[in-house]
Design an enzyme around this catalytic site. Structure first.
Site, PDB file in Angstrom:
ATOM      1  N   THR A 161       0.662  -1.142  -0.341  1.00 57.76           N
ATOM      2  CA  THR A 161       0.208  -0.353  -0.171  1.00 57.76           C
ATOM      3  C   THR A 161       0.788   1.084   0.223  1.00 57.76           C
ATOM      4  OG1 THR A 161      -0.160  -0.266   2.476  1.00 57.76           O
ATOM      5  CG2 THR A 161      -2.163  -0.898   0.930  1.00 57.76           C
ATOM      6  N   LYS A 187       4.091  -6.906   3.356  1.00 58.19           N
ATOM      7  CA  LYS A 187       4.138  -5.443   3.492  1.00 58.19           C
ATOM      8  C   LYS A 187       3.485  -4.579   4.369  1.00 58.19           C
ATOM      9  CE  LYS A 187       0.453  -3.591   3.289  1.00 58.19           C
ATOM     10  NZ  LYS A 187      -0.368  -2.661   4.404  1.00 58.19           N
ATOM     11  N   THR A 198      -0.383  -2.672  10.622  1.00 59.38           N
ATOM     12  CA  THR A 198      -1.149  -2.915   9.219  1.00 59.38           C
ATOM     13  C   THR A 198      -0.198  -3.398   8.172  1.00 59.38           C
ATOM     14  OG1 THR A 198      -2.415  -0.880   9.853  1.00 59.38           O
ATOM     15  CG2 THR A 198      -2.560  -1.655   7.717  1.00 59.38           C
ATOM     16  N   GLU A 284       6.309   4.735   7.303  1.00 59.19           N
ATOM     17  CA  GLU A 284       5.630   6.349   6.265  1.00 59.19           C
ATOM     18  C   GLU A 284       6.598   7.269   6.740  1.00 59.19           C
ATOM     19  OE1 GLU A 284       1.152   4.593   5.466  1.00 59.19           O
ATOM     20  OE2 GLU A 284       1.610   6.337   6.698  1.00 59.19           O
ATOM     21  N   ASN A 406      -0.136  11.370   5.930  1.00 63.56           N
ATOM     22  CA  ASN A 406      -1.884  11.082   6.375  1.00 63.56           C
ATOM     23  C   ASN A 406      -2.590  12.146   6.507  1.00 63.56           C
ATOM     24  OD1 ASN A 406      -1.218   7.993   7.052  1.00 63.56           O
ATOM     25  ND2 ASN A 406       0.836   8.837   7.439  1.00 63.56           N
TER      26      ASN A 406
END
Length: 409
Positions: A161, A187, A198, A284, A406
């Site tokens: 993602t 992932k 996640t 991220e 985000n």
């Protein structure tokens, strides 16, 4: 004798394991028209024993419930179908029906039973799957299944993602001239906090093992890998780790205290820890990976509580981003874990550089502290001197880029 495990980082992935075929295709799950792979199929040519560990979030996505039900219902499995771009979470009855439809479509094409297929999804929460596109993608992927390494990497790309790169690794060991292979792909980049994160992680092996023994081995491996990481402190709805063992090597590894069993658990642990580290390293918009060692705790639970307080503190994480050796924030976070710290007993280090000695700061070391925390990967060790228990956590900084990335979907 003991069996040495060799680890191949950034391997082609699950196609390294004899008897497994993979494919990763584009079917526009995100409905943006972007040409990125977003659907993967993993197929074991012969029936495989399976084990799984899943999110503990009260709000579980339909695919998680579907996998848990499948795992409880039977012993033998053949495939995993996974999509990215849409989590199929908070989608009500339709979400469950879509999982069943994905399994049914794959089963029809693979000529197996639908309940021999695990269904996984990851991506945006709260939107129904575009099932027309998903169905076409499954057909395309099944038609392209192969043990070729390039297609194995296609599958690793297809489950991503916000990740920037695929995450694959392979471990091998030999028993009486027979090679046993354990390979994984994963992932995960954001919403990373156990239990679990996640993340999706799929592991394949040709070891011969019972369902109960595989579940026990996976639980142990997850505890010190995927459940010992954090990026942003957010737990997801879709976290899933699945292992398929097809037994093709003929090497039995059921007994945890046998040499082969020890080697297998070592290999599985190394694969999971490598994938977990890759997830944090690809967090991220992070700029730092920080290893936290909390030693000398009265219990492991207490050590973990302190480590998570530090690793999830926004003030601590932003200081890491700013190259600021702000040990006061670290001790503050450790203190509000409220496990009974005694300030006068605390020892702390940045890498090997002393920061606190029995509660007293060593200010003369400030230049060395700054040098340590300016590195992309550094270690903080906090010795509580209250016992013999320890816990280790892999964390990351919090950057301006994370906020920008985000602030809106």
């Amino acid at each position: 004798m003991s069996f040495a495990v060799t680890l191949t980082d950034d391997s082609p992935g699950l196609a390294d394991v004899p008897g497994f075929k993979l494919a990763g295709v584009h079917c526009d799950v995100r409905e943006t028209g972007a040409q990125r792979r977003d659907l993967a199929v993993v197929f074991s040519e012969q029936p495989a024993v399976a084990a799984g560990v899943f999110t503990t979030n009260d709000v579980k996505a339909a695919p998680v419930k579907h996998c848990q039900a499948a795992l409880a219902a039977r012993e033998d499995f053949h495939a995993i179908v996974a999509n990215s771009g849409n989590a199929n979470a908070c989608t009500g009855v339709q979400g469950w029906n879509d999982c069943e439809a994905m399994a049914a479509k794959a089963a029809e094409l693979l000529k197996i039973s639908p309940d021999q297929i695990f269904v996984c999804s990851t991506g945006r929460i709260g939107r129904a799957l575009p099932m027309g596109k998903i169905s076409a993608g499954i057909a395309d992927a099944v038609s392209k299944l192969t043990a070729d390494s390039a297609h194995s990497l296609d599958a690793a790309w297809a489950i991503l993602t916000s990740d920037t790169k695929p995450k694959t690794v392979t471990a091998r060991f030999e028993v009486d001239g027979q090679t046993v292979t354990v390979s994984g792909m994963a992932k995960g980049a954001g919403m990373i906090e156990p239990n679990m994160a996640t993340m999706l992680a799929f592991v394949a092996t040709d070891a011969q093992i019972s369902k109960a023994a595989l579940q026990d081995a996976l639980a142990g491996a997850v505890r010190t890998s995927f459940n010992s990481i954090t990026v942003d402190g957010d737990m997801s709805t879709n976290d899933t780790v699945l292992v398929l063992a097809n037994g093709q090597s003929g090497v039995a590894v059921d007994a945890a205290d046998s040499e082969a069993g020890v080697a297998f658990r070592d290999a599985l642990g190394q694969v999971c820890r490598s994938l977990a580290a890759k997830i944090v390293g690809d967090g991220e918009r992070i700029t730092k990976v920080v290893t936290l060692h909390v030693n000398g705790a009265p219990t492991e639970a207490a050590a973990e509580k302190v480590a998570r307080a530090i690793g999830n503190s926004l003030l601590v994480k932003t200081s890491w981003f700013g190259n600021d050796p702000n040990w006061g924030r670290v001790l503050d976070a450790a203190g509000y874990a409220r496990i009974g710290l005694v300030e006068e007993k605390l020892d702390m280090f940045y890498d090997e550089i002393p920061v606190i000695d029995q509660g007293t700061p060593l200010h003369d070391n400030l230049p060395q502290w700054k040098e340590a925390v300016s590195k992309k990967h550094f270690t903080i060790t906090l010795n509580l001197n209250l016992g013999s228990a320890a816990y280790h956590l892999l964390s990351a900084d919090l950057s301006e880029g994370y906020v920008q990335f985000n602030k809106s979907e």
